[in-house]
Design a protein around this motif. Sequence first.
Motif, PDB file in Angstrom:
ATOM      1  N   VAL A   1       0.861  -1.197   0.000  1.00 39.13           N
ATOM      2  CA  VAL A   1       0.000   0.000   0.000  1.00 39.13           C
ATOM      3  C   VAL A   1       0.893   1.241   0.000  1.00 39.13           C
ATOM      4  N   ASP A   2       0.478   2.277  -0.740  1.00 41.25           N
ATOM      5  CA  ASP A   2       1.273   3.504  -0.787  1.00 41.25           C
ATOM      6  C   ASP A   2       1.196   4.220   0.568  1.00 41.25           C
ATOM      7  N   PRO A   3       2.195   5.075   0.870  1.00 40.77           N
ATOM      8  CA  PRO A   3       2.262   5.695   2.204  1.00 40.77           C
ATOM      9  C   PRO A   3       1.001   6.463   2.578  1.00 40.77           C
ATOM     10  N   GLN A   4       0.399   7.133   1.618  1.00 42.48           N
ATOM     11  CA  GLN A   4      -0.800   7.926   1.915  1.00 42.48           C
ATOM     12  C   GLN A   4      -1.949   7.016   2.373  1.00 42.48           C
ATOM     13  N   SER A   5      -2.179   5.954   1.628  1.00 39.25           N
ATOM     14  CA  SER A   5      -3.248   5.017   2.001  1.00 39.25           C
ATOM     15  C   SER A   5      -2.908   4.306   3.301  1.00 39.25           C
ATOM     16  N   ARG A   6      -1.619   4.031   3.506  1.00 35.42           N
ATOM     17  CA  ARG A   6      -1.194   3.361   4.732  1.00 35.42           C
ATOM     18  C   ARG A   6      -1.549   4.220   5.950  1.00 35.42           C
ATOM     19  N   ASN A   7      -1.243   5.523   5.842  1.00 32.36           N
ATOM     20  CA  ASN A   7      -1.579   6.417   6.949  1.00 32.36           C
ATOM     21  C   ASN A   7      -3.075   6.454   7.189  1.00 32.36           C
ATOM     22  N   LYS A   8      -3.831   6.485   6.099  1.00 31.09           N
ATOM     23  CA  LYS A   8      -5.298   6.524   6.205  1.00 31.09           C
ATOM     24  C   LYS A   8      -5.797   5.258   6.917  1.00 31.09           C
ATOM     25  N   ILE A   9      -5.206   4.134   6.552  1.00 29.74           N
ATOM     26  CA  ILE A   9      -5.615   2.865   7.166  1.00 29.74           C
ATOM     27  C   ILE A   9      -5.280   2.860   8.660  1.00 29.74           C
ATOM     28  N   LEU A  10      -4.072   3.303   8.978  1.00 31.54           N
ATOM     29  CA  LEU A  10      -3.656   3.305  10.384  1.00 31.54           C
ATOM     30  C   LEU A  10      -4.513   4.257  11.218  1.00 31.54           C
ATOM     31  N   GLU A  11      -4.815   5.422  10.643  1.00 29.69           N
ATOM     32  CA  GLU A  11      -5.696   6.373  11.351  1.00 29.69           C
ATOM     33  C   GLU A  11      -7.070   5.737  11.584  1.00 29.69           C
ATOM     34  N   GLY A  12      -7.536   5.018  10.559  1.00 32.45           N
ATOM     35  CA  GLY A  12      -8.832   4.339  10.660  1.00 32.45           C
ATOM     36  C   GLY A  12      -8.848   3.315  11.778  1.00 32.45           C
ATOM     37  N   ILE A  13      -7.764   2.573  11.900  1.00 30.05           N
ATOM     38  CA  ILE A  13      -7.687   1.546  12.947  1.00 30.05           C
ATOM     39  C   ILE A  13      -7.716   2.205  14.323  1.00 30.05           C
TER      40      ILE A  13
END
Lengths: 316, 377
Positions: A167-179
Amino acid sequence: MAENVVEIEGLVKRYGELTALDHLTLEIKEGEVFGLLGPNGSGKTTTINCLLSLLSYDKGSIRIFGREMSPTAYDIKKDIGVIMQNVAVFEELTVQENIDYFCGLYITDKQKKRQCVEEAIKFVGLEDFRKFRPKKLSGGLLRRLNIACGIAHKPKLIILDEPTVAVDPQSRNKILEGIEELNRNGATVIYTSHYMEEVEQICTRIAIMDRGRKIAEGTKEELKAMTKNTETINVALRELPDEVLNEIGALSHIYSAEYTDGILTAACSGGRHNLIRVLEVLQKHDLHIGQVTTVQPTLNDVFLEITGKALRDKED
Amino acid sequence: MFFNEFRYNLLTTLRDRHFIMWLILFPMALGSLFKAAFSDIYENDIKFSPIPTAIVQTQKDDIFKEVIRSVSKGKDALLKVTYADSAEEAEKLLKDGKVAGVITKDGTLGLTVASNGMDTTILKAFTDRYLTEEKLIKDTLEKDPMKLPALTAALKDDLKTVKKVRLTDGVSDPYITYFFNLLAMVAACSSVTGLNVVMQNQADQSPLGARKGCSPTPKLISTLAVLAGCWLTGMMCTAISVSFLAFVLKVDFGSRLGFVYLAAMMGGIMGTSMGFMIGSLVKESYEKKNAVAMVISLGGSFLSGLMIADIKPDIMEKAPLVNALNPTAVVCDSFYYLNLDAGYDRFIGKMVTMLVMTVLFTAVGFIFTRRKKYAGL
């Protein structure tokens, strides 16, 4: 005191001669973001599959929400959300239909289901893509869809098995924030990864696994406290005479000092004001000091110290 | 939960390009190809064409004139009539091959033909029948002229039947058997959709299966719902194929089209269940399962005569068990018996065989997918 949501005791899973899980014992408490950290092949996914009763095991017991987990424990399963390592969605269905389908496996009330689907779409930020088929989505958006399918029914326990792979860094951050947001909303989270930065960022408690065994467990601070190294000092120098290097190496709480490629590296174990004491020695000998950095120990250092090898695979 | 599974299984299957390609478009294309290839045979050898006939009438006879007019008009005309002024002119037409025979009506009815053949036989039958029924025709014309068209129509139909019966010799038209085989192939190839039942519900087969295995939907309900969806799509495929052949390509399935639909759809259900069984027995990737399903379906189609029509009689004679156990042949035979037999006994027998095979395949599928935990994923 928070109750245990998951209790794994003495879990053993063998594939012929290979022991994939070796007497694994874990307790995960309500409200935690529990990280399972380990290199590829360490047994993280096997643990998750056993936990979900997808995989048989040779020994041990698993209890979730205080009840014995089994393939037919449907009352337990309805409160679990799973986001697997591999994206599991239907190519032929749109984003909205996929979420609706998986939500429908858990919720039969149409009104409630519709509301949950809408909330899940908003939660992962796929409002503009609801009519898209998965093949039209980027890797990051696809991962977000995968997550939405797993959490739409608002589970109490969410299990994420390496959800940010490729996953690209932007989506990764979004996923982590979501968690983190899911956790704030009350869900207990089990998060497996071999990316230590992610685990450090979001997990409140971490278990490090290697070769099917739990080799360490605790908060990140507790884990780092297990290492001899408390701080590494790096100083850029044009030159460093051997006698000065020896003098630095002889300072208290500095257990290793070396000079390579114009960089002095001093590893410290405990003690205070180590950086000031190193700089004082360098100034005393009138040496020209360049860039100075200090590095705190990482989970990789913990893993390295316990197992003698790096946590992350070379290809990662 | 059942309807959620059922509904979305239908949606995913109907949107699957491979499904549309192989189970709907490919049979249509193959059917069109068959139709194009066999239409010449049909036009030349099977379809009835009016027989070119010269008429020489030297004596006024209104009854004869009316009968000739009746049998030579319309799309289903028996004769294509050329009126000649003299016997010599008619003989020249016969000699030049422009007519198959010359019917002369003076005091008596005479027939002159150039050679023996089907048309000659029919002309002979026509003149014989006319002589036999001349009095009946005369009475009808005098007492109830409105019934004359019905009488001549019966005459035409009877004589045209002579040609058809003689040609087929009690066996179905050779070209129709290819369409029967095509429908049987579609039914067998529905097995490809049956594979989805396993792929979508087994945690060790796909990430989707693993995800579903974690849900609170019981596996039995999930499997049944997906299987029901696949049965429906299997039925749809065969029904679409029958409709395309019957109404677009105008393939004549006779007067029992409803039963053709019934047999084809039952075949679709059986094929789907066969796929379910193959998927559960072959513990390999989807591609390998698919390959096995296709080999069995197309292999069965070959043995039932899809590629070489003559192979089926040989199999029936030398290896009747193979024919009895070949699902494609069972479907195919149901069409044959529907076409050949006046009654339904053998047709019902084949339908029962399909039902038994469906139950068997489904049971095996369930037995081999009942596992809820796996040794490895």
